[in-house]
Design an enzyme around this catalytic site. Sequence first.
Site, mmCIF file in Angstrom:
data_model
loop_
_atom_site.group_PDB
_atom_site.id
_atom_site.type_symbol
_atom_site.label_atom_id
_atom_site.label_comp_id
_atom_site.label_asym_id
_atom_site.label_seq_id
_atom_site.Cartn_x
_atom_site.Cartn_y
_atom_site.Cartn_z
ATOM 1 N N GLU A 37 -5.773 3.364 3.479
ATOM 2 C CA GLU A 37 -6.240 3.972 4.723
ATOM 3 C C GLU A 37 -7.701 4.404 4.651
ATOM 4 O OE1 GLU A 37 -4.738 3.864 7.406
ATOM 5 O OE2 GLU A 37 -2.635 3.568 6.914
ATOM 6 N N ASP A 56 0.843 -1.197 0.000
ATOM 7 C CA ASP A 56 0.000 0.000 0.000
ATOM 8 C C ASP A 56 0.880 1.249 0.000
ATOM 9 O OD1 ASP A 56 0.810 -0.865 2.503
ATOM 10 O OD2 ASP A 56 -1.169 -0.827 3.392
#
Length: 379
Positions: free
Chosen positions: A132, A73
Amino acid sequence: MLTTSQLIQIRRDLHQIPEVALQEHDTKQYLLKVIQQFDQQFLQIKTVPELPTALLVRVQGKQPKKTIGYRADIDGLPVKEKTGLAFSSKNEGKMHACGHDIHMTVALGILNYFSEHQPQDNLLFFFQPAEESKNGGKLAYEQGVFAGEWRPDEFFALHVTPDLPTGTIGCRNGTLFAGAAEINIDLYGQDGHAAYPQRANDMVVAAAALISQIQTIVARSIDPIESGVITIGKVRAGTIRNAIAGHAHLEGTLRGLTQTMIEQIEKRLREVTAGIGQSFAARAEIEINQGGYWPVENDPKITAEFIDYMKNNPAVKYQETEPAMTGEDFGYLLAKIPGTMCWLGVEDDSQPHSATFNPQESAIEAGIKAIVGFFEEHM
Protein backbone atom coordinates in the site's frame (compact mmCIF):
# COMPACT_ATOMS: atom_id res chain seq x y z
CA MET A 1 -5.75 -30.09 2.87
CA LEU A 2 -7.14 -27.00 4.53
CA THR A 3 -10.93 -27.22 4.84
CA THR A 4 -13.36 -24.45 3.96
CA SER A 5 -13.90 -23.64 7.64
CA GLN A 6 -10.14 -23.56 8.28
CA LEU A 7 -9.57 -21.20 5.35
CA ILE A 8 -12.31 -18.86 6.56
CA GLN A 9 -10.90 -18.92 10.09
CA ILE A 10 -7.44 -18.06 8.75
CA ARG A 11 -8.90 -15.13 6.84
CA ARG A 12 -10.76 -13.90 9.93
CA ASP A 13 -7.68 -14.26 12.13
CA LEU A 14 -5.66 -12.20 9.64
CA HIS A 15 -8.45 -9.65 9.32
CA GLN A 16 -8.21 -8.92 13.04
CA ILE A 17 -4.48 -8.08 13.04
CA PRO A 18 -3.90 -5.57 10.19
CA GLU A 19 -0.55 -3.80 10.24
CA VAL A 20 0.67 -1.02 7.98
CA ALA A 21 3.68 -1.03 5.65
CA LEU A 22 6.88 -2.57 7.03
CA GLN A 23 5.26 -3.12 10.44
CA GLU A 24 3.63 -6.49 9.64
CA HIS A 25 5.42 -8.42 12.43
CA ASP A 26 2.36 -10.17 13.94
CA THR A 27 1.08 -10.95 10.44
CA LYS A 28 4.38 -12.57 9.48
CA GLN A 29 4.42 -14.65 12.69
CA TYR A 30 0.85 -15.81 12.04
CA LEU A 31 1.74 -16.82 8.47
CA LEU A 32 4.78 -18.73 9.74
CA LYS A 33 2.68 -20.54 12.34
CA VAL A 34 0.20 -21.68 9.69
CA ILE A 35 2.88 -22.69 7.17
CA GLN A 36 4.83 -24.67 9.77
CA GLN A 37 1.75 -26.87 10.23
CA PHE A 38 1.94 -27.96 6.58
CA ASP A 39 3.87 -31.01 5.38
CA GLN A 40 7.46 -29.71 5.26
CA GLN A 41 8.89 -32.43 2.97
CA PHE A 42 9.09 -30.18 -0.12
CA LEU A 43 9.20 -26.80 1.62
CA GLN A 44 12.00 -24.38 2.38
CA ILE A 45 11.27 -21.18 4.33
CA LYS A 46 13.33 -18.01 4.01
CA THR A 47 13.27 -14.74 5.92
CA VAL A 48 15.04 -11.55 4.89
CA PRO A 49 17.01 -9.59 7.52
CA GLU A 50 16.99 -6.47 5.29
CA LEU A 51 13.19 -6.72 4.95
CA PRO A 52 12.20 -8.32 8.27
CA THR A 53 8.47 -8.67 7.66
CA ALA A 54 8.90 -10.42 4.28
CA LEU A 55 8.49 -14.19 4.06
CA LEU A 56 9.39 -16.55 1.22
CA VAL A 57 8.55 -20.23 0.85
CA ARG A 58 10.02 -22.47 -1.84
CA VAL A 59 8.38 -25.71 -2.94
CA GLN A 60 10.76 -28.18 -4.56
CA GLY A 61 9.42 -29.57 -7.84
CA LYS A 62 9.65 -33.19 -9.02
CA GLN A 63 11.46 -32.48 -12.28
CA PRO A 64 11.71 -28.71 -12.40
CA LYS A 65 12.32 -26.84 -15.62
CA LYS A 66 11.52 -23.46 -14.10
CA THR A 67 10.47 -21.69 -10.92
CA ILE A 68 7.00 -20.19 -10.80
CA GLY A 69 6.53 -17.29 -8.38
CA TYR A 70 3.33 -16.35 -6.58
CA ARG A 71 3.05 -13.09 -4.64
CA ALA A 72 0.61 -12.19 -1.85
CA ASP A 73 0.71 -8.74 -0.24
CA ILE A 74 0.29 -8.70 3.54
CA ASP A 75 -0.10 -5.09 4.76
CA GLY A 76 -3.23 -3.29 5.85
CA LEU A 77 -4.32 0.35 5.67
CA PRO A 78 -4.58 3.18 8.22
CA VAL A 79 -8.39 3.01 8.07
CA LYS A 80 -10.76 2.76 11.07
CA GLU A 81 -13.02 -0.23 10.38
CA LYS A 82 -16.79 0.30 10.31
CA THR A 83 -18.03 -3.09 9.09
CA GLY A 84 -19.50 -4.19 12.43
CA LEU A 85 -18.18 -7.71 11.81
CA ALA A 86 -17.62 -10.00 14.79
CA PHE A 87 -14.02 -10.41 13.60
CA SER A 88 -13.33 -6.71 13.02
CA SER A 89 -9.84 -5.30 13.38
CA LYS A 90 -8.40 -5.35 16.89
CA ASN A 91 -5.76 -2.81 15.88
CA GLU A 92 -7.26 0.64 16.36
CA GLY A 93 -7.22 2.78 13.22
CA LYS A 94 -5.98 -0.06 10.99
CA MET A 95 -7.93 -2.35 8.67
CA HIS A 96 -7.51 -4.87 5.89
CA ALA A 97 -9.58 -2.54 3.73
CA CYS A 98 -8.02 -3.69 0.44
CA GLY A 99 -8.54 -7.44 0.82
CA HIS A 100 -4.97 -8.45 1.56
CA ASP A 101 -6.34 -10.85 4.19
CA ILE A 102 -8.09 -12.64 1.30
CA HIS A 103 -4.90 -12.51 -0.78
CA MET A 104 -2.87 -14.16 1.99
CA THR A 105 -5.49 -16.84 2.60
CA VAL A 106 -5.66 -17.76 -1.08
CA ALA A 107 -1.85 -17.98 -1.19
CA LEU A 108 -1.81 -20.20 1.90
CA GLY A 109 -4.43 -22.45 0.31
CA ILE A 110 -2.36 -22.80 -2.88
CA LEU A 111 0.81 -23.44 -0.87
CA ASN A 112 -0.98 -25.99 1.32
CA TYR A 113 -2.14 -27.93 -1.77
CA PHE A 114 1.35 -28.11 -3.28
CA SER A 115 2.91 -29.03 0.07
CA GLU A 116 0.84 -32.24 -0.18
CA HIS A 117 0.95 -32.65 -3.97
CA GLN A 118 4.53 -32.08 -5.12
CA PRO A 119 4.50 -29.85 -8.19
CA GLN A 120 6.35 -30.60 -11.40
CA ASP A 121 8.19 -27.27 -11.35
CA ASN A 122 9.51 -25.32 -8.38
CA LEU A 123 7.16 -22.83 -6.77
CA LEU A 124 8.17 -19.68 -4.90
CA PHE A 125 5.65 -17.95 -2.62
CA PHE A 126 6.45 -14.34 -1.73
CA PHE A 127 4.44 -12.91 1.17
CA GLN A 128 5.22 -9.26 0.50
CA PRO A 129 5.10 -6.38 2.96
CA ALA A 130 4.38 -2.76 2.10
CA GLU A 131 2.25 -2.88 -1.02
CA GLU A 132 0.00 0.00 0.00
CA SER A 133 2.96 2.32 0.56
CA LYS A 134 6.76 2.14 0.53
CA ASN A 135 6.71 -0.23 -2.55
CA GLY A 136 7.72 -3.48 -0.86
CA GLY A 137 8.09 -5.33 -4.17
CA LYS A 138 10.72 -2.88 -5.39
CA LEU A 139 12.49 -2.97 -2.03
CA ALA A 140 12.68 -6.76 -2.16
CA TYR A 141 13.96 -6.79 -5.72
CA GLU A 142 16.61 -4.14 -5.09
CA GLN A 143 17.82 -5.92 -1.95
CA GLY A 144 18.51 -9.07 -3.95
CA VAL A 145 15.79 -11.20 -2.37
CA PHE A 146 15.18 -12.98 -5.69
CA ALA A 147 18.64 -14.44 -6.24
CA GLY A 148 19.80 -17.92 -7.20
CA GLU A 149 17.19 -20.61 -6.57
CA TRP A 150 14.94 -17.94 -5.05
CA ARG A 151 14.49 -16.11 -8.36
CA PRO A 152 11.26 -17.01 -10.17
CA ASP A 153 11.20 -17.30 -13.95
CA GLU A 154 7.59 -16.10 -13.92
CA PHE A 155 5.47 -14.24 -11.37
CA PHE A 156 1.73 -14.41 -10.68
CA ALA A 157 -0.62 -12.59 -8.31
CA LEU A 158 -4.28 -11.75 -7.88
CA HIS A 159 -6.24 -8.84 -6.42
CA VAL A 160 -9.78 -8.84 -5.10
CA THR A 161 -12.42 -6.64 -6.69
CA PRO A 162 -15.99 -5.97 -5.52
CA ASP A 163 -16.99 -5.21 -9.11
CA LEU A 164 -17.01 -8.87 -10.22
CA PRO A 165 -19.33 -11.66 -9.04
CA THR A 166 -17.97 -13.74 -6.18
CA GLY A 167 -15.30 -16.21 -7.30
CA THR A 168 -15.00 -14.80 -10.84
CA ILE A 169 -11.51 -14.59 -12.32
CA GLY A 170 -10.99 -11.39 -14.31
CA CYS A 171 -8.00 -10.69 -16.52
CA ARG A 172 -6.79 -9.07 -19.71
CA ASN A 173 -3.67 -9.03 -21.84
CA GLY A 174 -1.76 -5.77 -21.62
CA THR A 175 -2.21 -3.38 -18.70
CA LEU A 176 -4.37 -4.48 -15.76
CA PHE A 177 -3.45 -1.66 -13.33
CA ALA A 178 -2.14 1.78 -14.18
CA GLY A 179 1.18 3.00 -12.86
CA ALA A 180 1.04 5.81 -10.32
CA ALA A 181 3.35 8.55 -9.08
CA GLU A 182 3.08 11.20 -6.38
CA ILE A 183 3.50 14.87 -7.32
CA ASN A 184 4.77 17.60 -4.98
CA ILE A 185 5.18 21.15 -6.31
CA ASP A 186 6.35 24.28 -4.48
CA LEU A 187 6.10 27.79 -5.93
CA TYR A 188 8.10 30.56 -4.24
CA GLY A 189 7.44 34.25 -4.86
CA GLN A 190 7.14 37.19 -2.44
CA ASP A 191 4.54 37.69 0.27
CA GLY A 192 3.08 41.10 1.00
CA HIS A 193 0.03 43.23 1.86
CA ALA A 194 -3.14 42.58 -0.14
CA ALA A 195 -3.45 46.31 -0.81
CA TYR A 196 -0.04 46.47 -2.55
CA PRO A 197 0.11 43.60 -5.05
CA GLN A 198 2.75 45.41 -7.07
CA ARG A 199 5.19 45.00 -4.18
CA ALA A 200 4.63 41.23 -3.89
CA ASN A 201 4.60 38.17 -6.12
CA ASP A 202 1.37 36.25 -5.56
CA MET A 203 1.78 32.48 -5.58
CA VAL A 204 -1.97 31.85 -5.29
CA VAL A 205 -2.32 33.32 -8.79
CA ALA A 206 0.70 31.32 -10.00
CA ALA A 207 -0.73 28.11 -8.49
CA ALA A 208 -4.09 28.76 -10.16
CA ALA A 209 -2.39 29.21 -13.53
CA LEU A 210 -0.35 26.06 -13.00
CA ILE A 211 -3.40 23.97 -12.12
CA SER A 212 -5.16 25.18 -15.26
CA GLN A 213 -2.13 24.41 -17.41
CA ILE A 214 -1.72 20.94 -15.90
CA GLN A 215 -5.20 20.06 -17.19
CA THR A 216 -3.94 20.52 -20.77
CA ILE A 217 -1.24 17.85 -20.47
CA VAL A 218 -3.51 14.82 -20.82
CA ALA A 219 -5.88 16.70 -23.14
CA ARG A 220 -3.18 17.92 -25.52
CA SER A 221 0.01 15.89 -24.99
CA ILE A 222 -1.35 12.34 -24.72
CA ASP A 223 -2.78 10.21 -27.52
CA PRO A 224 -6.59 10.32 -26.99
CA ILE A 225 -6.75 6.58 -27.74
CA GLU A 226 -4.64 6.02 -24.63
CA SER A 227 -5.40 7.06 -21.06
CA GLY A 228 -3.71 9.11 -18.41
CA VAL A 229 -4.79 11.04 -15.34
CA ILE A 230 -3.28 13.96 -13.42
CA THR A 231 -5.07 15.05 -10.27
CA ILE A 232 -4.03 17.87 -7.96
CA GLY A 233 -5.76 16.89 -4.75
CA LYS A 234 -4.22 19.30 -2.23
CA VAL A 235 -3.31 22.97 -2.41
CA ARG A 236 -1.94 25.03 0.48
CA ALA A 237 -1.11 28.76 0.32
CA GLY A 238 -1.41 31.83 2.49
CA THR A 239 -2.24 32.43 6.14
CA ILE A 240 -4.83 35.23 6.16
CA ARG A 241 -7.32 36.84 3.74
CA ASN A 242 -5.61 40.24 3.50
CA ALA A 243 -2.06 39.06 2.84
CA ILE A 244 -0.54 37.93 -0.45
CA ALA A 245 0.93 34.44 -0.26
CA GLY A 246 4.58 34.17 -1.22
CA HIS A 247 4.52 30.36 -1.22
CA ALA A 248 2.13 27.75 -2.60
CA HIS A 249 2.37 23.99 -2.16
CA LEU A 250 0.53 21.53 -4.40
CA GLU A 251 0.18 17.76 -4.05
CA GLY A 252 -1.28 15.34 -6.53
CA THR A 253 -0.95 12.11 -8.43
CA LEU A 254 -0.39 11.06 -12.03
CA ARG A 255 -1.38 7.75 -13.55
CA GLY A 256 -0.81 6.06 -16.90
CA LEU A 257 -1.35 2.68 -18.52
CA THR A 258 2.26 2.18 -19.65
CA GLN A 259 5.59 3.22 -18.21
CA THR A 260 6.35 5.09 -21.46
CA MET A 261 3.18 7.14 -21.02
CA ILE A 262 3.98 7.91 -17.39
CA GLU A 263 7.42 9.17 -18.39
CA GLN A 264 5.86 11.32 -21.12
CA ILE A 265 3.37 12.85 -18.67
CA GLU A 266 6.15 13.42 -16.16
CA LYS A 267 8.28 15.21 -18.77
CA ARG A 268 5.44 17.55 -19.74
CA LEU A 269 4.57 18.20 -16.10
CA ARG A 270 8.13 19.30 -15.38
CA GLU A 271 8.14 21.53 -18.48
CA VAL A 272 4.81 23.18 -17.63
CA THR A 273 5.87 23.76 -14.01
CA ALA A 274 9.15 25.34 -15.12
CA GLY A 275 7.26 27.51 -17.61
CA ILE A 276 4.86 28.81 -14.98
CA GLY A 277 7.79 29.55 -12.70
CA GLN A 278 9.46 31.56 -15.44
CA SER A 279 6.33 33.44 -16.50
CA PHE A 280 5.52 34.43 -12.90
CA ALA A 281 9.12 35.19 -11.95
CA ALA A 282 8.81 32.50 -9.30
CA ARG A 283 11.06 29.69 -8.15
CA ALA A 284 9.33 26.44 -9.05
CA GLU A 285 10.36 23.12 -7.54
CA ILE A 286 8.77 19.81 -8.49
CA GLU A 287 9.25 16.33 -7.06
CA ILE A 288 7.71 13.25 -8.68
CA ASN A 289 7.93 9.97 -6.78
CA GLN A 290 6.89 6.78 -8.55
CA GLY A 291 8.85 4.24 -6.57
CA GLY A 292 7.69 0.74 -7.46
CA TYR A 293 4.20 1.64 -8.60
CA TRP A 294 4.74 0.86 -12.25
CA PRO A 295 1.89 -0.21 -14.54
CA VAL A 296 0.90 -3.84 -14.13
CA GLU A 297 1.62 -4.91 -17.71
CA ASN A 298 0.79 -8.59 -18.15
CA ASP A 299 3.17 -10.66 -20.28
CA PRO A 300 1.50 -11.40 -23.65
CA LYS A 301 2.47 -15.09 -24.00
CA ILE A 302 1.97 -16.14 -20.39
CA THR A 303 -1.27 -14.19 -20.06
CA ALA A 304 -2.69 -15.67 -23.28
CA GLU A 305 -2.12 -19.12 -21.80
CA PHE A 306 -3.63 -18.03 -18.46
CA ILE A 307 -6.76 -16.60 -20.10
CA ASP A 308 -7.14 -19.63 -22.36
CA TYR A 309 -7.11 -21.94 -19.34
CA MET A 310 -9.61 -19.84 -17.36
CA LYS A 311 -11.99 -19.41 -20.32
CA ASN A 312 -12.02 -23.09 -21.19
CA ASN A 313 -12.27 -24.52 -17.69
CA PRO A 314 -15.97 -25.14 -16.94
CA ALA A 315 -15.23 -24.95 -13.21
CA VAL A 316 -14.01 -21.34 -13.53
CA LYS A 317 -16.15 -18.24 -13.98
CA TYR A 318 -14.05 -15.98 -16.20
CA GLN A 319 -14.58 -12.39 -17.36
CA GLU A 320 -12.46 -10.11 -19.53
CA THR A 321 -11.83 -6.83 -17.72
CA GLU A 322 -10.85 -3.28 -18.62
CA PRO A 323 -7.71 -1.57 -17.27
CA ALA A 324 -8.05 0.07 -13.86
CA MET A 325 -6.50 3.40 -12.93
CA THR A 326 -5.70 2.20 -9.42
CA GLY A 327 -2.04 1.49 -8.64
CA GLU A 328 -0.31 -1.75 -7.59
CA ASP A 329 3.37 -2.28 -6.88
CA PHE A 330 3.33 -5.73 -8.49
CA GLY A 331 3.89 -3.73 -11.68
CA TYR A 332 7.54 -3.22 -10.74
CA LEU A 333 8.11 -6.96 -10.36
CA LEU A 334 6.39 -7.64 -13.70
CA ALA A 335 8.74 -5.13 -15.32
CA LYS A 336 11.64 -7.31 -14.13
CA ILE A 337 10.12 -10.80 -14.30
CA PRO A 338 7.40 -11.76 -16.82
CA GLY A 339 4.05 -12.86 -15.47
CA THR A 340 0.37 -12.20 -14.99
CA MET A 341 -1.91 -10.57 -12.46
CA CYS A 342 -5.64 -11.21 -12.35
CA TRP A 343 -8.74 -10.13 -10.44
CA LEU A 344 -10.76 -12.27 -8.02
CA GLY A 345 -14.38 -11.19 -7.67
CA VAL A 346 -15.61 -10.66 -4.11
CA GLU A 347 -18.89 -8.82 -4.88
CA ASP A 348 -19.48 -6.03 -2.37
CA ASP A 349 -21.31 -2.69 -2.33
CA SER A 350 -18.30 -0.95 -0.78
CA GLN A 351 -15.07 -0.25 -2.62
CA PRO A 352 -11.54 -1.19 -1.48
CA HIS A 353 -9.90 1.31 0.90
CA SER A 354 -13.29 2.12 2.44
CA ALA A 355 -14.08 1.48 6.12
CA THR A 356 -17.03 -0.75 5.20
CA PHE A 357 -15.32 -3.01 2.62
CA ASN A 358 -16.48 -6.59 3.27
CA PRO A 359 -15.43 -9.10 0.57
CA GLN A 360 -17.32 -12.37 0.22
CA GLU A 361 -15.34 -15.19 1.82
CA SER A 362 -16.69 -17.82 -0.58
CA ALA A 363 -14.33 -16.35 -3.19
CA ILE A 364 -11.34 -17.82 -1.34
CA GLU A 365 -11.82 -21.42 -2.43
CA ALA A 366 -12.70 -20.37 -5.98
CA GLY A 367 -9.43 -18.43 -6.20
CA ILE A 368 -7.40 -21.33 -4.82
CA LYS A 369 -8.93 -23.88 -7.21
CA ALA A 370 -8.48 -21.63 -10.26
CA ILE A 371 -4.80 -20.88 -9.57
CA VAL A 372 -3.94 -24.46 -8.54
CA GLY A 373 -5.59 -25.79 -11.69
CA PHE A 374 -3.75 -23.32 -13.91
CA PHE A 375 -0.38 -24.02 -12.28
CA GLU A 376 -0.79 -27.79 -12.75
CA GLU A 377 -1.68 -27.31 -16.43
CA HIS A 378 1.01 -24.65 -16.91
CA MET A 379 3.65 -27.07 -15.63
